[in-house]
Motif scaffolding. Structure first.
Motif, PDB file in Angstrom:
ATOM      1  N   SER A 166       0.812  -1.217   0.000  1.00 28.43           N
ATOM      2  CA  SER A 166       0.000   0.000   0.000  1.00 28.43           C
ATOM      3  C   SER A 166       0.847   1.269   0.000  1.00 28.43           C
ATOM      4  CB  SER A 166      -0.957  -0.009   1.201  1.00 28.43           C
ATOM      5  OG  SER A 166      -0.263  -0.281   2.410  1.00 28.43           O
ATOM      6  N   LEU A 167       2.023   1.246   0.616  1.00 31.18           N
ATOM      7  CA  LEU A 167       2.908   2.411   0.592  1.00 31.18           C
ATOM      8  C   LEU A 167       3.323   2.749  -0.837  1.00 31.18           C
ATOM      9  CD1 LEU A 167       5.154   1.534   3.656  1.00 31.18           C
ATOM     10  CD2 LEU A 167       3.711   3.563   3.482  1.00 31.18           C
ATOM     11  N   ILE A 177       8.480  -2.269   8.291  1.00 25.75           N
ATOM     12  CA  ILE A 177       9.253  -1.631   9.353  1.00 25.75           C
ATOM     13  C   ILE A 177       9.498  -0.176   8.970  1.00 25.75           C
ATOM     14  CG2 ILE A 177      11.381  -1.682  10.703  1.00 25.75           C
ATOM     15  CD1 ILE A 177       9.524  -4.073  11.133  1.00 25.75           C
ATOM     16  N   ASP A 178       9.037   0.745   9.827  1.00 25.84           N
ATOM     17  CA  ASP A 178       9.177   2.155   9.490  1.00 25.84           C
ATOM     18  C   ASP A 178      10.586   2.664   9.825  1.00 25.84           C
ATOM     19  OD1 ASP A 178       9.312   2.583  12.216  1.00 25.84           O
ATOM     20  OD2 ASP A 178       7.316   3.481  12.382  1.00 25.84           O
ATOM     21  N   LYS A 229       1.277  -1.445  10.113  1.00 25.72           N
ATOM     22  CA  LYS A 229       0.329  -2.142   9.249  1.00 25.72           C
ATOM     23  C   LYS A 229       0.337  -1.567   7.838  1.00 25.72           C
ATOM     24  CE  LYS A 229      -4.597  -3.050   8.598  1.00 25.72           C
ATOM     25  NZ  LYS A 229      -5.972  -2.865   9.134  1.00 25.72           N
ATOM     26  N   CYS A 230       0.211  -2.457   6.860  1.00 23.83           N
ATOM     27  CA  CYS A 230       0.004  -2.028   5.478  1.00 23.83           C
ATOM     28  C   CYS A 230      -0.738  -3.163   4.762  1.00 23.83           C
ATOM     29  CB  CYS A 230       1.333  -1.694   4.787  1.00 23.83           C
ATOM     30  SG  CYS A 230       2.405  -3.115   4.494  1.00 23.83           S
ATOM     31  N   TYR A 231      -0.846  -3.068   3.459  1.00 26.41           N
ATOM     32  CA  TYR A 231      -1.454  -4.127   2.661  1.00 26.41           C
ATOM     33  C   TYR A 231      -0.508  -4.471   1.505  1.00 26.41           C
ATOM     34  CZ  TYR A 231      -5.961  -3.276   4.961  1.00 26.41           C
ATOM     35  OH  TYR A 231      -6.966  -3.140   5.876  1.00 26.41           O
ATOM     36  N   ARG A 232      -0.584  -5.710   1.060  1.00 27.64           N
ATOM     37  CA  ARG A 232       0.131  -6.112  -0.155  1.00 27.64           C
ATOM     38  C   ARG A 232      -0.917  -6.619  -1.148  1.00 27.64           C
ATOM     39  NH1 ARG A 232       5.171  -7.407  -1.629  1.00 27.64           N
ATOM     40  NH2 ARG A 232       5.989  -7.536   0.496  1.00 27.64           N
TER      41      ARG A 232
END
Length: 264
Positions: A16-17, A59-60, A67-70
């Motif tokens: 998502s990033l 990892i920020d 959290k994110c999505y792929r």
């Protein structure tokens, strides 16, 4: 952009990033930037119960797990389409290009001889042609919901739902395309369109009707209606801008839902 193993081979995905960065890079100048946090809130609204299937973490910069999505290609396109069709098309084209590169790297070794190079070129042509067909079908499903591809409409009725198409010229277009022919031999009478064998039972159905006239010989009429494959083929010609268009067409390729007016 990454690739992950799936049954049948690797598939291109976007977290998502990456998708948010891509959307922001393709937004109109001056438009507010999309925040990743806002994007995350929208995912369940668009993908509904399937959203959880694509949960992921990263990892920020402060070494924290976030959290994110792929997303695979279909879901990446759906999310982009929730902002605009132009963004959906840009994501679709971008991921298609990455798919081609991935497939070429994974499936074909570097040729060592001229004969190997010729065989590789032929294999690539066949492979790319297959991807083009698969991606065309996916684009249709993404951009135009399946209910619009219903059978039973005449070509003219169906084309009335396609923005900009000159529906009055569709029968002439189908004549030139070899789908239909004019069975009326008298030039002073209205055309009597029939389905050619190449299109019958594949793209068009032909309903023969007998009309009785008191004191006169009965006449036969022919109603040509689209089968599902015929509806999809017309849609493909529309996206390829091969159908006859009105001079007032605004250039946008949009399909409306079928209305009562379209059926008249």
């Amino acid at each position: 952009m990454t690739s992950v193993p799936f049954k049948g081979g690797d598939a291109v995905t976007m977290i998502s990033l990456e998708l948010v960065d891509f959307i922001n890079s393709h937004r109109a100048e001056g438009a507010p930037a999309l925040a990743h946090s806002d994007f995350l809130k929208k995912v369940p609204r668009v993908l509904k119960k399937d959203a959880g299937k694509f949960s992921h973490t990263y990892i920020d910069s402060m070494n924290r797990q976030q959290k994110c999505y792929r997303f695979p290609k279909r879901e990446s396109c759906l999310m982009a389409m929730s902002y605009s069709y132009d963004l959906q098309a840009a994501v679709f084209d971008h991921m298609t290009e990455q798919e081609l590169r991935l497939a070429q790297r994974a499936a074909f070794p570097i040729p060592q001889t001229r004969a190997d190079a010729l065989r590789l070129a032929a294999d690539l042509d066949e492979h790319n042609a297959r991807l083009v067909l698969e991606n065309r079908a996916l684009r249709l499903r993404l951009e135009h919901p399946e209910p619009t591809f219903q059978a039973g409409l005449t070509p003219v009725q169906f084309c009335r739902t396609l923005n900009g198409v000159n529906s009055q010229k569709i029968n002439h277009f189908l004549l030139e395309s070899g789908w239909i022919y004019n069975a009326e031999t008298d030039p002073d009478r209205s055309p009597k369109y029939r389905t050619r064998s190449r299109a019958r039972d594949k793209y068009l159905a032909e309903d023969v009707r007998c009309i009785s006239r008191p004191g006169q010989k009965s006449i036969q009429t022919y109603l040509l209606t689209l089968l599902l494959a015929g509806s999809i083929r017309l849609q493909e010609w529309y996206l390829e801008q091969k159908l006859p268009m009105k001079s007032s067409w605004d250039g946008s390729l949009i399909q409306r839902r079928i209305s009562r007016e379209d059926l008249q």
